[in-house]
Design a protein around this motif. Structure first.
Motif, mmCIF file in Angstrom:
data_model
loop_
_atom_site.group_PDB
_atom_site.id
_atom_site.type_symbol
_atom_site.label_atom_id
_atom_site.label_comp_id
_atom_site.label_asym_id
_atom_site.label_seq_id
_atom_site.Cartn_x
_atom_site.Cartn_y
_atom_site.Cartn_z
ATOM 1 N N ALA A 57 0.979 -1.174 -0.377
ATOM 2 C CA ALA A 57 -0.156 -0.199 -0.162
ATOM 3 C C ALA A 57 0.302 1.332 0.343
ATOM 4 N N GLN A 58 2.186 1.607 0.151
ATOM 5 C CA GLN A 58 2.824 2.663 1.049
ATOM 6 C C GLN A 58 4.097 2.418 0.814
ATOM 7 N N ALA A 59 5.231 2.765 0.561
ATOM 8 C CA ALA A 59 6.599 2.526 1.417
ATOM 9 C C ALA A 59 6.790 3.963 1.151
ATOM 10 N N TYR A 60 8.308 3.939 2.153
ATOM 11 C CA TYR A 60 9.198 4.809 2.666
ATOM 12 C C TYR A 60 10.495 5.301 2.225
ATOM 13 N N PHE A 61 11.423 5.723 1.713
ATOM 14 C CA PHE A 61 12.294 5.624 1.200
ATOM 15 C C PHE A 61 13.829 6.521 1.957
ATOM 16 N N THR A 62 15.218 6.488 2.011
ATOM 17 C CA THR A 62 15.926 7.020 2.438
ATOM 18 C C THR A 62 17.543 7.116 2.195
ATOM 19 N N SER B 195 19.558 13.289 3.010
ATOM 20 C CA SER B 195 19.050 14.422 2.078
ATOM 21 C C SER B 195 18.601 14.281 0.246
ATOM 22 N N TYR B 196 18.441 12.866 0.279
ATOM 23 C CA TYR B 196 17.061 11.754 -0.537
ATOM 24 C C TYR B 196 15.830 11.155 -0.251
ATOM 25 N N ALA B 197 14.980 11.430 0.232
ATOM 26 C CA ALA B 197 14.091 11.308 0.704
ATOM 27 C C ALA B 197 12.524 11.026 -0.261
ATOM 28 N N GLY B 198 11.705 10.164 0.481
ATOM 29 C CA GLY B 198 10.232 10.666 -0.403
ATOM 30 C C GLY B 198 9.623 9.050 0.047
ATOM 31 N N TYR B 199 8.636 8.756 -0.747
ATOM 32 C CA TYR B 199 7.177 7.382 -0.785
ATOM 33 C C TYR B 199 7.183 6.910 -2.048
ATOM 34 N N GLY B 200 6.370 5.824 -1.808
ATOM 35 C CA GLY B 200 5.903 5.320 -2.970
ATOM 36 C C GLY B 200 4.730 5.135 -2.757
ATOM 37 N N VAL B 201 4.102 4.729 -4.084
ATOM 38 C CA VAL B 201 2.427 3.970 -3.924
ATOM 39 C C VAL B 201 2.588 2.727 -5.719
ATOM 40 N N GLY C 264 3.151 -0.012 -11.783
ATOM 41 C CA GLY C 264 4.371 -0.740 -11.139
ATOM 42 C C GLY C 264 4.072 0.518 -9.381
ATOM 43 N N TRP C 265 5.918 0.564 -9.222
ATOM 44 C CA TRP C 265 5.445 1.923 -7.259
ATOM 45 C C TRP C 265 5.514 3.535 -8.298
ATOM 46 N N LYS C 266 4.928 4.265 -7.485
ATOM 47 C CA LYS C 266 5.283 5.521 -8.180
ATOM 48 C C LYS C 266 6.443 6.399 -7.681
ATOM 49 N N PRO D 92 2.432 10.903 6.620
ATOM 50 C CA PRO D 92 1.597 10.971 5.245
ATOM 51 C C PRO D 92 1.417 9.475 4.741
ATOM 52 N N VAL D 93 -0.426 9.282 4.737
ATOM 53 C CA VAL D 93 -0.307 8.041 3.817
ATOM 54 C C VAL D 93 -1.325 8.478 3.384
ATOM 55 N N LYS D 94 -1.426 7.368 2.000
ATOM 56 C CA LYS D 94 -2.911 8.306 0.605
ATOM 57 C C LYS D 94 -3.252 7.533 0.755
ATOM 58 N N VAL D 95 -4.571 7.092 1.550
ATOM 59 C CA VAL D 95 -5.769 5.776 0.780
ATOM 60 C C VAL D 95 -6.066 6.271 -0.225
ATOM 61 N N GLN D 96 -6.159 5.241 -1.197
ATOM 62 C CA GLN D 96 -7.303 4.796 -2.638
ATOM 63 C C GLN D 96 -8.508 4.192 -2.460
#
Length: 74
Positions: free
Chosen positions: A17-22, A27-33, A38-40, A70-74
């Motif tokens: 459902a969700q992923a986070y990376f750093t 200095s580089y981080a974010g999230y994926g859905v 595939g993953w965005k 943060p979590v994005k639910v669709q």
């Protein structure tokens, strides 16, 4: 990363459902859905401290604590 260079990141997946990376420096981080293609992945380096903390809790290198992300639910 935005400059096109390869960097190593640590990723924490919450199921499919969700992923986070750093990266290790924060200095580089974010999230994926997940998407149909595939993953965005979206960069948001402001999340780096929280993501690093969540990964440390998951790996038992930090005490158990609430980490707000943060979590994005669709």
């Amino acid at each position: 990363n935005p400059e096109g260079a390869e960097i190593q990141v640590r990723t924490l997946y919450l199921g499919l459902a969700q992923a986070y990376f750093t990266d290790t420096e924060g200095s580089y981080a974010g999230y994926g859905v997940p998407t149909a293609d595939g993953w965005k992945w979206t960069e948001n380096k402001e999340l780096s401290p929280q993501i690093r903390k969540a990964i440390a809790v998951y790996e038992s290198t930090a005490p158990v604590q609430f980490v707000e992300l943060p979590v994005k639910v669709q």
